[in-house]
Each structure stands twice: as structure tokens, then as C-alpha cells.
Design a protein around this motif. Structure first.
Motif: not given
Length: 278
Positions: A236-254
Motif C-alpha cells: 500500500n504505502e510505497i506504491p501509493t506514494i509513487a502513484g500520488n507523486l505521478v498523479g499530482g506532478l504530471a497531471f496537475v503541476g507540470l
């Protein structure tokens, strides 16, 4: 409700990321601790509503109260800083380095976990009368959630891990949209409305949020959930953090930075050339 146009709120996003890089260790930890604690209380609140009413939508509609409160008080979640802080590095703000970005993430993770864990202990005490009785109905539900979202994924192997990661991506796509949404207005009511909608969506859809999980899974273990700490970390925690990073940075920030910040710079450069030509 005064509306802030995208070219202006993207600059706010970069400014916010820069400020977080240079924030003191003490302030970063305090703000992260309080954010983790408040979000954990909101998760406990939403689950209580779900159990008592039997209506998951009711819990989802009311869960965003915690997110709105912590944001308005200036506290920090890992999901938000993973979206905002890298923009200051990408924009080449003076003094912003990769090590500074990673330091901020590490401190916010630590503070979020400490806050969420404290609330997990407190709520476990309330659900069991100080661990003297079996968990009540709400406590039992939290234990079941922990099982389904760890060993439940593990039962599907690689497909389960992919599903977990994608749910993490979708989660922070929505959560970070809420973070940015608050920058679209200069009024409290406008900020709350813009935050409420995407947060409600992520919670109702069952997407994976790393900080909510910092409450759910330690609490689940204390309340008799049939999974282990390693199940929680790996499944849960490790893959969730990885997914959260990609989702927030790629689809919102960048995405916002690329189309609004860069377009604004190109427009300014074009105006400068036109003025020089005249």
C-alpha cells in the motif's frame, strides 16, 4: 468570489513551492504534523458516517471538511508538496535545489505520519475503551479496510500492484486539483468550493491517498486487522506514494506549468520583441 486567472495562480503555485523549500525544519514539521492529524480525524469522521448511515456518499460529501480546514490554516500534506515544490526547481528559482526538494518531502512525510499515527492511537482507544474491549462496529470496519487494501491487492499479484498504483495516480490528480483550486479564488467560500469537489470525488471513488492511509492502516493493525506492517508498507504505502507523486506532478503541476506559465513567458517575450521593433 474573486476569480484568479490561470496565469496568475500558476505563479502562486511556483511561489508556494519555493517558500516550502526554504521553510525552517521546525515549521515544516509542525505544519505537516497538524495536516496529518486533521486529515486522519476527517477520515475517522467519514468512516463513522458510512457505518452509521450505510451511505458511503454521505461520508464522501463530508470528508473534505478536514482537507479544507488544514489548507486554510496553512498546513502541508505530502500530496500537495509533491506537486508544488518541484515547480520551483523546474522554474529555476534561485537557491532551489533537488536536495532542498527532497528535504522538504522527507520532513513533510515524517510530520504527516506522526500526526496521523497519533490520531490512529487516540481513535483506537476510543473504539475499544482503552483496549479493554473488542473494537466497536466502526473499529471493525477500519480493520476490514486495512485488510482489503493490502492483502486484497496482494492476492492479485502484479495486477493488484498496478491497480494500487493507478488508484494512487488518480487520487492525487484530484487532491492536487483541490490544492490548486484553492488558489483560484481570493475568498474563503470560493476556496472551499473549489477544494470540496475533487476531494469528495477521490474519497467516494476509493482512490489511494498516502496520508489517509497513514491513519487507516496503523489504526487497522491496532484494531485487529489481519495484515502485517510489511503488507502495509509493500502493498500500500510505497506504491501509493509513487502513484500520488505521478498523479499530482504530471497531471496537475507540470500540466498547468507547461501550458500557462510557459505560455505567459512566451507572450511576454513576444511583446518585448514587438516593442523593440517599434
Amino acid at each position: 468570489m474573486a476569480y484568479v486567472v490561470p496565469t496568475e495562480f500558476v505563479t502562486k503555485m511556483i511561489d508556494a513551492g519555493e517558500a516550502k523549500v526554504f521553510m525552517s525544519t521546525r515549521d515544516t514539521l509542525i505544519r505537516a504534523f497538524m495536516a496529518g492529524a486533521i486529515l486522519a480525524l476527517a477520515a475517522a469522521f467519514a468512516i463513522t458516517i458510512n457505518v452509521q448511515t450505510g451511505q458511503p456518499l454521505a461520508g464522501a460529501i463530508l470528508f473534505p471538511v478536514g482537507f479544507c480546514l488544514l489548507y486554510l490554516m496553512g498546513f502541508d500534506l505530502l500530496t500537495g508538496v509533491m506537486t508544488l515544490v518541484p515547480l520551483a526547481l523546474i522554474d529555476k528559482r534561485p537557491g532551489v535545489t533537488l536536495s532542498g526538494v527532497l528535504r522538504n518531502w522527507g520532513l513533510v512525510f515524517t510530520g504527516n505520519f506522526a500526526g496521523a499515527f497519533l490520531v490512529a492511537v487516540m481513535m483506537a482507544i476510543t473504539f475499544t475503551y482503552g483496549f479493554t474491549e473488542a473494537p466497536n462496529e466502526i473499529g471493525q470496519k477500519i480493520g476490514t479496510i486495512g485488510e482489503g487494501r493490502t492483502v486484497g491487492y496482494a492476492a492479485h499479484g502484479a495486477a493488484g500492484m498496478l491497480t494500487l498504483f493507478i488508484r494512487g495516480v488518480l487520487c492525487n490528480w484530484m487532491v492536487s486539483t483541490g490544492v490548486v483550486g484553492a488558489m483560484m479564488s481570493t475568498s474563503v467560500s470560493g476556496k472551499v468550493i473549489a477544494m470540496w469537489m475533487p476531494i469528495m470525488l477521490f474519497f467516494y471513488m476509493g482512490f489511494e491517498h498516502s496520508i489517509v492511509n497513514m491513519y487507516l492502516f496503523p489504526s487497522g493493525l491496532m484494531l485487529g486487522g489481519q495484515f502485517t506492517i510489511m503488507d502495509y508498507v509493500i502493498w500500500n504505502e510505497i506504491p501509493t506514494i509513487a502513484g500520488n507523486l505521478v498523479g499530482g506532478l504530471a497531471f496537475v503541476g507540470l500540466a498547468l506549468y507547461a501550458t500557462h506559465s510557459q505560455a505567459s513567458k512566451r507572450s511576454a517575450a513576444g511583446s518585448g520583441k514587438l516593442a523593440a521593433a517599434e
